[in-house]
Write an enzyme that holds these catalytic residues in place. Structure first.
Site: not given
Ligand code: GLN
Length: 533
Positions: A71, A146, A170
């Site tokens: 990532k 994400s 994410s």
């Molecule tokens: N959807 C969550 C957020 O927007 C998860 C983000 C993540 O795990 N980096 O914060």
């Protein structure tokens, strides 16, 4: 070292990548920059080599001589480290994350950096400022987020596994949307060194993989304490082993070797708790928000059906399933967004256009330079979260928001420990737990919907945040959670997740690997298996 790719792979990969856009930077020929001196950190290189030499052979063979993707918020020397942001679009990492270094020492080769929601903020990967990633199952839909690029790359077979990061879901949300395995290790189980911080107390590096066995192998390669991350540590000797558990001695059901007690936290239980809280606060803004949250957390019929089926399949495999309730979960999302944005507002303060990334062409003075860099460099979601974070941390208001969120967080962890026990008391059997014994794991939904579409068929930003309820609790509690595919409904995969006590990743992987042997994971149309083994 050059990576040898199987015949026919490159045209296959090019065709997929054109359709899904998983990678921000893709070097499928897999030349690692500065091979042999990748990290620039000699002590780290030696530690990584030692760790690789100690890998059990069954783990080593699933990582060695294979490509993997990372990532683009995890550092790999010589590769992009954009975090999906305009601000860091041209930034090249000068060093390598410990987890990546360990995989390279084990014979893996980084082939590219994958797309993500800007700085990891989102559940679709559409808030990347740089490109769009499509779901390999249906290219009109999102890959989840994400870590959407990592999940899509694995689902399409472009790599056998990829690293992601999980602050509030994410890794698990995109794993569920793309039909792959997604492990969020317990807090501190994997070094965060080299992961660009969003909310440091919640997040960690996670794994997206084609199979549970691969996920186990990668986890065994990357885990462990690291002097570069003071919050990381080795698993205590009493924790369930990753390999050679033999199962019998690691379960309390010795008469039923390998069979586990699995708590089930259903969406109905959670929805009921939120609705009750909404009724209590009826009439004020909090009540209204909770009502909307209860609606957004409701599972769509297809997701609910697949979850029920998974529950039955696990029972059919001989596990004992019991219903559990985590009452403080109803405040999980507000607590998560309070803590995550507070930490984000501090962590992202380093991006000032001076030390990192894009500089405006002209500025009146240093303050003006920082303003201009951030104005042009950060996307709307990132700005919103920084503002929210500074709001909840404002002098005089910390009691009302931040400290209250920390109390909810402690409550959620205590609720889970009541059912799961802790590494210290797990062996006692849990006579004080509801039901008279501890659960080995808790089964929960991952996300209320399957991969959603864009525009009309999309999910509103509020609904996306409310939907983090099922994933963010593992981050608040610091516990490991493993998402795995449990069905395909209307051509789209559905995932479920298992949560366990700290350092029990081995137990979660045992359950899922046995499940997968009986119910193999689905692959999208056009998938070709290049990395079996
Ligand atoms: N959807 C969550 C957020 O927007 C998860 C983000 C993540 O795990 N980096 O914060």
């Amino acid at each position: 070292m050059a990576l040898s790719l199987p015949g026919g792979f490159l045209p296959y990969a090019d065709e997929w990548e054109k359709k899904i856009g998983a990678f921000i930077e893709y070097r499928p020929r897999g030349l690692t920059p500065d091979a042999g001196a990748v990290s620039g950190n000699k002590a780290g290189d030696r530690a990584a080599e030692r760790a690789a030499a100690e890998l059990p052979p069954e783990a080593a063979s699933l990582v060695r001589d294979l490509p993997f993707a990372v990532k683009d918020n995890i550092a790999v020397k010589g590769f992009s480290l954009s975090c999906g942001s305009r601000l860091l679009e041209k930034f090249i990492s000068p060093y390598t994350a410990t987890a990546v270094q360990k995989l390279e020492a084990a014979g893996g080769t980084v082939v590219g950096k994958t797309n993500l929601d800007e700085f990891g903020m989102g559940s679709s990967t559409d808030s990347s400022a740089l490109q769009r990633t499509n779901n390999p199952w249906d290219q009109s839909r999102v890959a989840g987020g994400s870590s959407g690029g990592s999940a899509a790359a694995v689902a399409a077979g472009l790599v056998p596994y990829a690293l992601g990061s999980d602050t509030g879901g994410s890794v698990r949300c995109p794993a569920s949307f793309c039909g792959v395995v997604g492990l969020k290790p317990g807090y501190g189980a994997v070094s965060r060194y080299g992961l660009v911080a969003y909310a440091s107390s919640l997040e960690g590096i996670g794994i997206l993989a084609d199979t549970a066995a691969r996920c186990r192998a990668v986890f065994s390669a990357v885990r462990g304490g690291d002097p570069m991350d003071q919050t990381s540590r080795d698993a205590p000797p009493s924790s369930p082993p990753l390999y050679g558990a033999g199962n019998a001695e690691n379960t309390r059901n010795t008469e039923n070797a390998g069979k586990k007690v699995i708590g089930v936290l259903s969406a109905e239980t959670i929805a009921k708790a939120i609705a009750a809280a909404a009724a209590q606060e009826a009439g004020d803004a909090g009540g209204k928000a909770l009502e909307a949250a209860a609606q957004a957390a409701e599972l769509e019929p297809e997701t609910a059906g697949a979850f029920m089926a998974a529950r039955e399949r696990l029972a059919g495999l001989g596990h004992t399933l019991v219903d559990v309730d985590i009452p403080s979960l109803k405040y999980g999302v507000p607590a998560y967004y309070t803590i995550a944005t507070a930490e984000a507002s501090a962590n992202l303060a380093r991006f000032d256009g001076i030390r990192y990334g894009r500089r405006p062409g002209w500025a009146e003075n240093p303050d003006d330079l920082i303003d201009k860099a951030r104005e042009a460099g950060f996307g709307a979601e990132v700005k919103l979260r920084i503002l929210l974070g500074t709001f909840v941390l404002r002098a005089g208001f910390q009691d009302r928001y931040y400290l209250r969120a920390q109390r909810i967080r402690a409550g959620i962890r205590a609720n889970f420990e009541l059912y799961l026990g802790t590494p210290e008391n797990a062996k006692t059997g849990g006579a004080s737990a509801p039901g008279g014994r501890f659960c080995d794991a808790i089964l929960m939904p991952v996300f209320p919907t399957r991969a959603f579409g864009r525009g009309e068929t999309g999910l509103s930003p509020f609904a996306q945040k409310a939907a983090d309820l099922y994933t963010c609790c593992a981050n608040l509690a610091g516990l490991p959670a493993l998402a795995f595919p449990v069905g395909v409904e209307g051509g789209l995969p559905v995932g479920a997740q298992l949560l366990g006590r700290a350092f029990s990743e081995g137990t979660l992987l045992d359950i899922v690997e046995e499940y997968e042997a009986r119910y193999p994971f689905p692959r999208p149309a056009g998938y070709k298996a290049f990395w079996e083994g």
